[in-house]
Design a protein around this motif. Structure first.
Motif, PDB file in Angstrom:
ATOM      1  N   ILE A 139      47.693  42.436  48.773  1.00 23.71           N
ATOM      2  CA  ILE A 139      46.571  41.962  47.961  1.00 23.71           C
ATOM      3  C   ILE A 139      46.554  42.762  46.671  1.00 23.71           C
ATOM      4  CG2 ILE A 139      44.061  41.714  47.809  1.00 23.71           C
ATOM      5  CD1 ILE A 139      44.057  41.387  50.862  1.00 23.71           C
ATOM      6  N   ALA A 140      46.692  42.068  45.570  1.00 26.43           N
ATOM      7  CA  ALA A 140      46.677  42.704  44.257  1.00 26.43           C
ATOM      8  C   ALA A 140      45.384  42.323  43.555  1.00 26.43           C
ATOM      9  CB  ALA A 140      47.883  42.241  43.440  1.00 26.43           C
ATOM     10  N   GLU A 141      44.759  43.305  42.965  1.00 26.87           N
ATOM     11  CA  GLU A 141      43.542  43.037  42.213  1.00 26.87           C
ATOM     12  C   GLU A 141      43.873  43.116  40.732  1.00 26.87           C
ATOM     13  OE1 GLU A 141      39.940  44.856  43.432  1.00 26.87           O
ATOM     14  OE2 GLU A 141      40.562  44.958  45.515  1.00 26.87           O
ATOM     15  N   ALA A 142      43.388  42.163  39.996  1.00 27.75           N
ATOM     16  CA  ALA A 142      43.662  42.125  38.563  1.00 27.75           C
ATOM     17  C   ALA A 142      42.466  41.549  37.841  1.00 27.75           C
ATOM     18  CB  ALA A 142      44.903  41.275  38.289  1.00 27.75           C
ATOM     19  N   GLY A 143      42.422  41.807  36.573  1.00 25.86           N
ATOM     20  CA  GLY A 143      41.390  41.198  35.733  1.00 25.86           C
ATOM     21  C   GLY A 143      41.859  39.813  35.351  1.00 25.86           C
ATOM     22  N   PRO A 144      41.498  39.379  34.168  1.00 26.06           N
ATOM     23  CA  PRO A 144      41.952  38.062  33.727  1.00 26.06           C
ATOM     24  C   PRO A 144      43.472  37.995  33.727  1.00 26.06           C
ATOM     25  CG  PRO A 144      40.286  38.930  32.251  1.00 26.06           C
ATOM     26  CD  PRO A 144      40.647  40.034  33.197  1.00 26.06           C
ATOM     27  N   CYS A 145      43.977  36.849  34.076  1.00 20.95           N
ATOM     28  CA  CYS A 145      45.416  36.626  34.118  1.00 20.95           C
ATOM     29  C   CYS A 145      45.999  36.796  32.714  1.00 20.95           C
ATOM     30  CB  CYS A 145      45.711  35.227  34.654  1.00 20.95           C
ATOM     31  SG  CYS A 145      47.460  34.815  34.691  1.00 20.95           S
ATOM     32  N   PRO A 146      47.074  37.583  32.561  1.00 19.36           N
ATOM     33  CA  PRO A 146      47.661  37.753  31.215  1.00 19.36           C
ATOM     34  C   PRO A 146      48.101  36.419  30.605  1.00 19.36           C
ATOM     35  CG  PRO A 146      48.683  39.252  32.809  1.00 19.36           C
ATOM     36  CD  PRO A 146      47.767  38.357  33.566  1.00 19.36           C
ATOM     37  N   CYS A 147      48.432  35.456  31.466  1.00 19.63           N
ATOM     38  CA  CYS A 147      48.874  34.160  30.959  1.00 19.63           C
ATOM     39  C   CYS A 147      47.716  33.352  30.382  1.00 19.63           C
ATOM     40  CB  CYS A 147      49.574  33.358  32.061  1.00 19.63           C
ATOM     41  SG  CYS A 147      48.544  33.074  33.491  1.00 19.63           S
ATOM     42  N   ALA A 148      46.476  33.797  30.618  1.00 21.02           N
ATOM     43  CA  ALA A 148      45.310  33.066  30.125  1.00 21.02           C
ATOM     44  C   ALA A 148      45.046  33.332  28.652  1.00 21.02           C
ATOM     45  CB  ALA A 148      44.075  33.445  30.944  1.00 21.02           C
ATOM     46  N   ARG A 149      45.720  34.325  28.088  1.00 21.03           N
ATOM     47  CA  ARG A 149      45.522  34.648  26.663  1.00 21.03           C
ATOM     48  C   ARG A 149      46.187  33.582  25.808  1.00 21.03           C
ATOM     49  NH1 ARG A 149      47.183  40.300  28.234  1.00 21.03           N
ATOM     50  NH2 ARG A 149      45.233  41.249  28.824  1.00 21.03           N
ATOM     51  N   LEU A 150      45.446  33.085  24.851  1.00 19.06           N
ATOM     52  CA  LEU A 150      45.998  32.049  23.965  1.00 19.06           C
ATOM     53  C   LEU A 150      46.423  32.626  22.660  1.00 19.06           C
ATOM     54  CD1 LEU A 150      43.464  29.206  24.692  1.00 19.06           C
ATOM     55  CD2 LEU A 150      45.715  29.506  25.667  1.00 19.06           C
TER      56      LEU A 150
END
Length: 150
Positions: A139-150
């Motif tokens: 289980i990895a915890e992360a903030g916003p997905c890096p791919c979500a950056r436009l």
């Protein structure tokens, strides 16, 4: 993906737990495909396929216990669940079902949808289906997905 013998075969594994009731219709308790376990809707039934007494609260607890057995039969566990769908005969049971659900998923709960439906099999108050990961879980915890950056 091509297999060792050069074919593109995939495996559909039927998963059954002897710890819970037999399906009440023409479906499998769960299907394992790759490392993904698809669990059919689980009711709050005892091993004799009788609804447990105590309404939505008791049925939610029994449904989640039943789901736990199916997860184990498929090489998974409650922390491996990534998505659930809860069907309620009465949306007024939402809070009590949430309280029970939170006991089974106290940390990092799965994504979820909850709906009120007109009727459930056998007059049940609650039905829960799930999708889970099977195998060694990380289980990895992360903030916003890096791919979500436009």
């Amino acid at each position: 993906m091509t297999t060792v013998d050069g074919s593109d075969k995939v495996t559909k594994t039927i998963v059954t737990s002897p710890e819970i009731y037999k399906p009440v219709g023409p479906y499998s308790q769960a299907i394992l495909s790759g490392k993904t376990l698809y669990i059919s809707g689980v009711l709050g039934l005892d091993q004799q396929a009788q609804l447990v007494c105590g309404g939505a609260e008791a049925q939610a607890r029994q449904a989640l216990d039943n789901m736990k057995h199916v997860l184990e039969a498929g090489g998974s566990s409650l922390p491996g669940v990534i998505k659930t769908t809860i069907l309620l005969a009465n949306l007024d049971d939402f809070q009590v079902v949430n309280q029970i659900y939170a006991q089974y998923f106290p940390k990092d709960p799965p994504a979820r949808a909850t709906y009120q439906v007109a009727r459930l099999p056998l007059g049940a108050a609650v039905e829960i289906e799930a999708i889970a990961l099977s195998g060694d879980l990380v289980i990895a915890e992360a903030g916003p997905c890096p791919c979500a950056r436009l």
